[in-house]
Design an enzyme around this catalytic site. Sequence first.
Site, mmCIF file in Angstrom:
data_model
loop_
_atom_site.group_PDB
_atom_site.id
_atom_site.type_symbol
_atom_site.label_atom_id
_atom_site.label_comp_id
_atom_site.label_asym_id
_atom_site.label_seq_id
_atom_site.Cartn_x
_atom_site.Cartn_y
_atom_site.Cartn_z
ATOM 1 N N TYR A 142 0.862 -1.179 0.000
ATOM 2 C CA TYR A 142 0.000 0.000 0.000
ATOM 3 C C TYR A 142 0.898 1.229 0.000
ATOM 4 O O TYR A 142 1.823 1.329 0.800
ATOM 5 C CB TYR A 142 -0.894 0.003 1.245
ATOM 6 C CG TYR A 142 -1.792 1.212 1.366
ATOM 7 C CD1 TYR A 142 -1.577 2.177 2.348
ATOM 8 C CD2 TYR A 142 -2.858 1.400 0.497
ATOM 9 C CE1 TYR A 142 -2.402 3.281 2.462
ATOM 10 C CE2 TYR A 142 -3.699 2.516 0.601
ATOM 11 C CZ TYR A 142 -3.459 3.450 1.593
ATOM 12 O OH TYR A 142 -4.268 4.555 1.703
ATOM 13 N N ASP A 237 9.454 2.819 -0.542
ATOM 14 C CA ASP A 237 8.404 3.499 0.221
ATOM 15 C C ASP A 237 8.643 3.188 1.696
ATOM 16 O O ASP A 237 8.267 2.116 2.190
ATOM 17 C CB ASP A 237 7.026 3.032 -0.232
ATOM 18 C CG ASP A 237 5.923 3.723 0.570
ATOM 19 O OD1 ASP A 237 4.740 3.561 0.204
ATOM 20 O OD2 ASP A 237 6.244 4.391 1.568
ATOM 21 N N LYS A 265 4.688 9.452 8.655
ATOM 22 C CA LYS A 265 4.607 8.922 10.030
ATOM 23 C C LYS A 265 5.714 9.444 10.956
ATOM 24 O O LYS A 265 5.655 10.575 11.431
ATOM 25 C CB LYS A 265 4.576 7.396 9.972
ATOM 26 C CG LYS A 265 3.368 6.867 9.141
ATOM 27 C CD LYS A 265 3.336 5.379 9.073
ATOM 28 C CE LYS A 265 2.362 4.885 8.039
ATOM 29 N NZ LYS A 265 0.960 4.913 8.448
#
Length: 425
Positions: A142, A237, A265
Amino acid sequence: MTKSEALFERAVKRIPGGVNSPVRAYGAIGEAPRFIERADGCYIYDVDGNRYIDYIDSWGPMILGHNFPEIRESVVKACENGLSFGCATEIEVEMAEFICERIPHIDMVRMVNSGTEAVMSAIRAARGFTGRNKIIKFAGCYHGHSDAMLVSAGSGVMTSGVPDSAGVPKGCTQDTMTAVYNDLESVRTLIEQAPGEVAAVIVEPVGANMGVVPPSAGFLEGLRTLCDENGALLIFDEVITGFRLAFGGAAEYFGIRPDIVTYGKIIGAGMPVGAYGGRREIMEMVSPVGKVYQAGTLSGNPIAMAAGLTQLKYLYSHPEVYTNLSEKGRMLYGGMRKILEEKGIRYQLNSVESLGCVFFTDQPVVDYTSAKTSDTKAFVEYFKAMLKSGIHMAPSQFEAMFLSNAHTEEVIEETLDAVRKCLKV
Ligand code: KE4
């Protein structure tokens, strides 16, 4: 009716699904999500006064635990000067210098507001730099919700059972090719189908959105070689793994050099921050110096930078956090493996350092297909039992448990007691 239930009843009337991000809705669980009032250290407290040991940790940012004093103080102090100017500020320069001087594969970095934005921009930069259009991603990975990435995505897409997404025209995904995680041959085949057309391969260096799926030996190295052989860029990623597996993220942990890396994050410490960076010749493609347009009103927001930079500085000056997280991971996930063995339950326990999860399947989980063999009903029973035991985890089989430096040995022991009680065949 609990306060959470009452709030959820109101929420669903005014917010799609009652939440501002689908995975929070407990869709797979079938009950009202817990509405959270506050959090501190490794604990989170819902509006009904229940305290839980938190393994969501805001999906990764709270690596030092919730409400970390230095971070809170830096935010309060920054607020006194104003919240946002839409102009260049000194702290953005400090943040960029701090990252570029410590991450070898980053000469330049651009701040954005989320992991989605970081990935979307990194892909545009890769296409602009190579002049090519095709992007190879992996089923179950994702990379946020930009149109081109909503193909066989993991995380909430996997939980919602929406294999792709409505509202995404074929034109947006026609250049997205999907390979099989941990299967280099599947990548080679796609490259051969589009010789000279692949701009980049984007990968989660540790799959953490189909549950936790570590890279098999040689997988990441193989991607590096395939990209070099075919003039494609390798995009890591690292929205989850960045500054978590090591200060230099998965790139440092596995010793692989990506061409572009995306962050989210942890880089924001709980504030909305994403970033993408790479070597100068790639990043100078980005506007205003280059022709790849990308912008954002709140990019590099001074309050968010204060939070994120404080967290990064702390992590860099306290390397013992990473040895602590390794030890905590061994204790928690090693302990969970031992419980499975003691009980003779053939579930799978995958982990990498502070990330881990149990899959309710007897098959080794190495990719999206094997992850999907999990018995999601068994997961729901486990989740509900653990929540009742005061353990707050991702409400989906296809997510990760996140350990923080605030999880003590006692708290991990308490968690293992709950696992022992709640893990059933
Ligand atoms: P955001 O746009 O949610 O900041 O980041 C998207 C993203 C990009 N890349 C990776 C590897 C990610 O894990 C994410 C987001 N992670 C999910 C948790 N699995 C966010 C939780 C949510 O969607 O609410």
